[in-house]
Design a protein around this motif. Sequence first.
Motif, PDB file in Angstrom:
ATOM      1  N   TYR A  20      18.010  -6.078   8.588  1.00  0.00           N
ATOM      2  CA  TYR A  20      16.919  -5.830   9.498  1.00  0.00           C
ATOM      3  C   TYR A  20      15.671  -6.175   8.660  1.00  0.00           C
ATOM      4  O   TYR A  20      14.807  -6.919   9.510  1.00  0.00           O
ATOM      5  CB  TYR A  20      16.897  -4.335   9.794  1.00  0.00           C
ATOM      6  CG  TYR A  20      15.518  -3.894  10.339  1.00  0.00           C
ATOM      7  CD1 TYR A  20      15.205  -4.298  11.411  1.00  0.00           C
ATOM      8  CD2 TYR A  20      14.790  -3.210   9.420  1.00  0.00           C
ATOM      9  CE1 TYR A  20      13.856  -3.856  11.850  1.00  0.00           C
ATOM     10  CE2 TYR A  20      13.532  -2.632   9.882  1.00  0.00           C
ATOM     11  CZ  TYR A  20      13.069  -2.976  11.031  1.00  0.00           C
ATOM     12  OH  TYR A  20      11.591  -2.844  11.366  1.00  0.00           O
ATOM     13  N   THR A  21      15.530  -5.847   7.510  1.00  0.00           N
ATOM     14  CA  THR A  21      14.386  -6.364   6.883  1.00  0.00           C
ATOM     15  C   THR A  21      14.097  -7.969   6.793  1.00  0.00           C
ATOM     16  O   THR A  21      12.870  -8.364   6.907  1.00  0.00           O
ATOM     17  CB  THR A  21      14.438  -6.043   5.476  1.00  0.00           C
ATOM     18  OG1 THR A  21      15.541  -6.234   4.692  1.00  0.00           O
ATOM     19  CG2 THR A  21      14.468  -4.237   5.133  1.00  0.00           C
ATOM     20  N   ASP A  22      15.062  -8.725   6.834  1.00  0.00           N
ATOM     21  CA  ASP A  22      14.943 -10.082   6.837  1.00  0.00           C
ATOM     22  C   ASP A  22      14.471 -10.480   8.181  1.00  0.00           C
ATOM     23  O   ASP A  22      13.467 -11.247   8.488  1.00  0.00           O
ATOM     24  CB  ASP A  22      16.200 -10.983   6.351  1.00  0.00           C
ATOM     25  CG  ASP A  22      16.860 -10.393   5.262  1.00  0.00           C
ATOM     26  OD1 ASP A  22      17.917 -10.023   5.011  1.00  0.00           O
ATOM     27  OD2 ASP A  22      16.024 -10.529   4.015  1.00  0.00           O
ATOM     28  N   GLU A  24      13.049  -8.484  10.505  1.00  0.00           N
ATOM     29  CA  GLU A  24      11.631  -8.168  10.783  1.00  0.00           C
ATOM     30  C   GLU A  24      10.665  -8.670  10.316  1.00  0.00           C
ATOM     31  O   GLU A  24       9.354  -9.183  10.997  1.00  0.00           O
ATOM     32  CB  GLU A  24      11.528  -6.353  10.303  1.00  0.00           C
ATOM     33  CG  GLU A  24      10.402  -5.790  10.887  1.00  0.00           C
ATOM     34  CD  GLU A  24       9.107  -6.081  10.165  1.00  0.00           C
ATOM     35  OE1 GLU A  24       9.041  -6.145   8.873  1.00  0.00           O
ATOM     36  OE2 GLU A  24       8.086  -5.781  10.780  1.00  0.00           O
ATOM     37  N   ARG A  25      10.959  -9.345   8.938  1.00  0.00           N
ATOM     38  CA  ARG A  25       9.866 -10.260   8.158  1.00  0.00           C
ATOM     39  C   ARG A  25       9.816 -11.560   8.980  1.00  0.00           C
ATOM     40  O   ARG A  25       8.592 -11.940   9.236  1.00  0.00           O
ATOM     41  CB  ARG A  25      10.551 -10.456   6.793  1.00  0.00           C
ATOM     42  CG  ARG A  25       9.338 -11.263   5.950  1.00  0.00           C
ATOM     43  CD  ARG A  25       9.988 -11.353   4.542  1.00  0.00           C
ATOM     44  NE  ARG A  25      10.546 -10.258   3.569  1.00  0.00           N
ATOM     45  CZ  ARG A  25      11.677  -9.942   3.512  1.00  0.00           C
ATOM     46  NH1 ARG A  25      12.499 -10.593   4.034  1.00  0.00           N
ATOM     47  NH2 ARG A  25      12.168  -8.857   2.995  1.00  0.00           N
ATOM     48  N   GLU A  46      13.739  -0.805  13.532  1.00  0.00           N
ATOM     49  CA  GLU A  46      14.996  -1.108  13.110  1.00  0.00           C
ATOM     50  C   GLU A  46      15.903  -0.578  14.350  1.00  0.00           C
ATOM     51  O   GLU A  46      16.958  -1.202  14.431  1.00  0.00           O
ATOM     52  CB  GLU A  46      15.438  -0.336  11.853  1.00  0.00           C
ATOM     53  CG  GLU A  46      16.944  -0.597  11.307  1.00  0.00           C
ATOM     54  CD  GLU A  46      17.142  -0.469   9.910  1.00  0.00           C
ATOM     55  OE1 GLU A  46      16.110   0.562   9.513  1.00  0.00           O
ATOM     56  OE2 GLU A  46      18.123  -0.595   9.392  1.00  0.00           O
ATOM     57  N   SER A 108      17.258   6.130   7.081  1.00  0.00           N
ATOM     58  CA  SER A 108      16.281   5.670   7.508  1.00  0.00           C
ATOM     59  C   SER A 108      15.686   6.632   8.582  1.00  0.00           C
ATOM     60  O   SER A 108      14.573   7.078   8.728  1.00  0.00           O
ATOM     61  CB  SER A 108      16.225   4.260   7.977  1.00  0.00           C
ATOM     62  OG  SER A 108      14.703   3.761   8.517  1.00  0.00           O
ATOM     63  N   GLU A 151      15.843  -5.357  -1.528  1.00  0.00           N
ATOM     64  CA  GLU A 151      15.907  -4.248  -0.533  1.00  0.00           C
ATOM     65  C   GLU A 151      15.382  -2.869  -0.961  1.00  0.00           C
ATOM     66  O   GLU A 151      14.493  -2.074  -0.319  1.00  0.00           O
ATOM     67  CB  GLU A 151      17.389  -4.166  -0.248  1.00  0.00           C
ATOM     68  CG  GLU A 151      17.813  -5.385   0.308  1.00  0.00           C
ATOM     69  CD  GLU A 151      19.478  -5.197   0.966  1.00  0.00           C
ATOM     70  OE1 GLU A 151      19.996  -4.180   0.164  1.00  0.00           O
ATOM     71  OE2 GLU A 151      19.998  -6.097   1.289  1.00  0.00           O
ATOM     72  N   GLU A 154      11.518  -2.582  -1.312  1.00  0.00           N
ATOM     73  CA  GLU A 154      10.879  -2.744   0.155  1.00  0.00           C
ATOM     74  C   GLU A 154      11.169  -1.325   0.518  1.00  0.00           C
ATOM     75  O   GLU A 154      10.172  -0.518   1.241  1.00  0.00           O
ATOM     76  CB  GLU A 154      11.420  -3.740   0.999  1.00  0.00           C
ATOM     77  CG  GLU A 154      10.895  -5.283   0.731  1.00  0.00           C
ATOM     78  CD  GLU A 154      11.607  -6.061   1.275  1.00  0.00           C
ATOM     79  OE1 GLU A 154      12.484  -5.926   2.394  1.00  0.00           O
ATOM     80  OE2 GLU A 154      11.198  -7.318   1.203  1.00  0.00           O
ATOM     81  N   GLU A 155      12.332  -0.787   0.329  1.00  0.00           N
ATOM     82  CA  GLU A 155      12.733   0.772   0.799  1.00  0.00           C
ATOM     83  C   GLU A 155      11.611   1.829   0.283  1.00  0.00           C
ATOM     84  O   GLU A 155      11.196   2.699   0.745  1.00  0.00           O
ATOM     85  CB  GLU A 155      14.150   1.271   0.680  1.00  0.00           C
ATOM     86  CG  GLU A 155      15.137   0.474   1.540  1.00  0.00           C
ATOM     87  CD  GLU A 155      16.539   0.703   1.178  1.00  0.00           C
ATOM     88  OE1 GLU A 155      16.717   1.952   0.689  1.00  0.00           O
ATOM     89  OE2 GLU A 155      17.240  -0.074   1.517  1.00  0.00           O
ATOM     90  N   THR A 158       8.283   1.386   1.682  1.00  0.00           N
ATOM     91  CA  THR A 158       8.201   2.122   3.069  1.00  0.00           C
ATOM     92  C   THR A 158       8.116   3.221   3.063  1.00  0.00           C
ATOM     93  O   THR A 158       7.194   3.888   4.110  1.00  0.00           O
ATOM     94  CB  THR A 158       9.697   1.433   3.848  1.00  0.00           C
ATOM     95  OG1 THR A 158       9.535   0.091   3.757  1.00  0.00           O
ATOM     96  CG2 THR A 158       9.535   2.133   5.196  1.00  0.00           C
TER      97      THR A 158
END
Length: 440
Positions: A20-22, A24-25, A46, A108, A151, A154-155, A158
């Motif tokens: 997801y993070t990839d 979303e970026r 997400e 999350s 990861e 970034e978490e 966030t």
Amino acid sequence: MSKPARTLLKVLVDQRRWRYTDFERAFRRAAAQVLDEGSRNLTVSEAQFRRWTAGKVQTLPSPEACAVLEHLFGVGAAALFDAPPSVAPEPAFNLEDEIAMTARDAQSEAADAAAASLSDTTLDQLRDDVTTLARTYTNRAPFDAFQRGRELREEAETVRSRTQVPVQAQELLIVAGQACAILATAAFDLGALDGAKRLCRSAALYGETARFDPLRAFAGGTLAYIAYFSNQPREAARLARQAQTLTGLGDVARRRLAAIEARAFGHLGDPVSAQRALDASQADGQNVTDDLHDGVGGEFGFSMERLAMSNASTCLLLGDGDQAESSAMQALELAAGRPAALRSARVVGGAAADLAAARLLRGDLGGAADALEQVWPVPRDQRATGLLTRTARVRRALTTERFRGAAVAGELGDRIEDFTQMAAQHQLGVGQGLVAALEG
């Protein structure tokens, strides 16, 4: 049998190995390129990402979202949300990855409900995740560790944006800083020194902001490593000494910094200062610990075999083959005493390479060949910068006048070249200039 993807979007995401993070970026970057100024901040949650890729939407997203997706994948939005063509490859199903992703999703979404403060469970899990990464780093491929570290950082950032509790914000700064320090180590091990330096400085800034000096000291030591690999040994010595002035450091932290300082003086060719630092690195401590080098440990620690390996390299720089051989053999003996699951292939390989170099100093070509037998088994993805530096030193020694014309020397040199060529950083196109410089 693998479960077929329900949408073409899912197939394309899997082909890129995006989480997801990839996604979303990439989505945010594409939105900034194709949307007008009022819509450029368009993002995807997400949960929405999961619905899109699972085929759980009844109608197409907004026109703006469709435009971004079409720009991102080069395929019409209707086709992206339709079933994939029969010729499209199905992604491999990995149960462990699915479980891990589901666990992160649940964590999350549960954290979203915590509003302005975080539950202890969320913070504890992040701490545990960073600790696990640090403690398993030595047996991970640096590339995989880099991805996981990214990861986690970034978490941490966030969830830090979700809390207004100062104590929680400080704890998350420390967690993000620890993840950043591991990122710096992984980048260094892959030969990307400029990126490693930037990440290291970021880790130090996290430590300064959180008032957590052990993290600043660890980052300072790593910056010193990077400096002497960048042919700046005097700067390396300065950085190591500066880090030792910080407060709140345990014996392990000070032992590590003294060993780094010794290596810097070895690069400078200063035997008196180097020996002083070597002695300090091996002196009895004061039974003092800190929450990073001891509490987390792992890559943040500095085991006795790593100390012996580092000191062997310092002695080689000073031309002291006898002391180098003794330290390298001590490192190998200490490593051999650990359970196989906790034994570092990089430490074993590095100490064995130093042992070979020490034996070549006294002309023992056969003994060097025997020592290198413990280097060859190091997996390709764990042949990091430190190990390649040591094997490059052995290769240079094999080309000196003393061994010129010896068939064994030529064979070992060829094998070292193959060993280097198959290293992960060479295969990934990272750090090749560094390795070439080391071999030159």
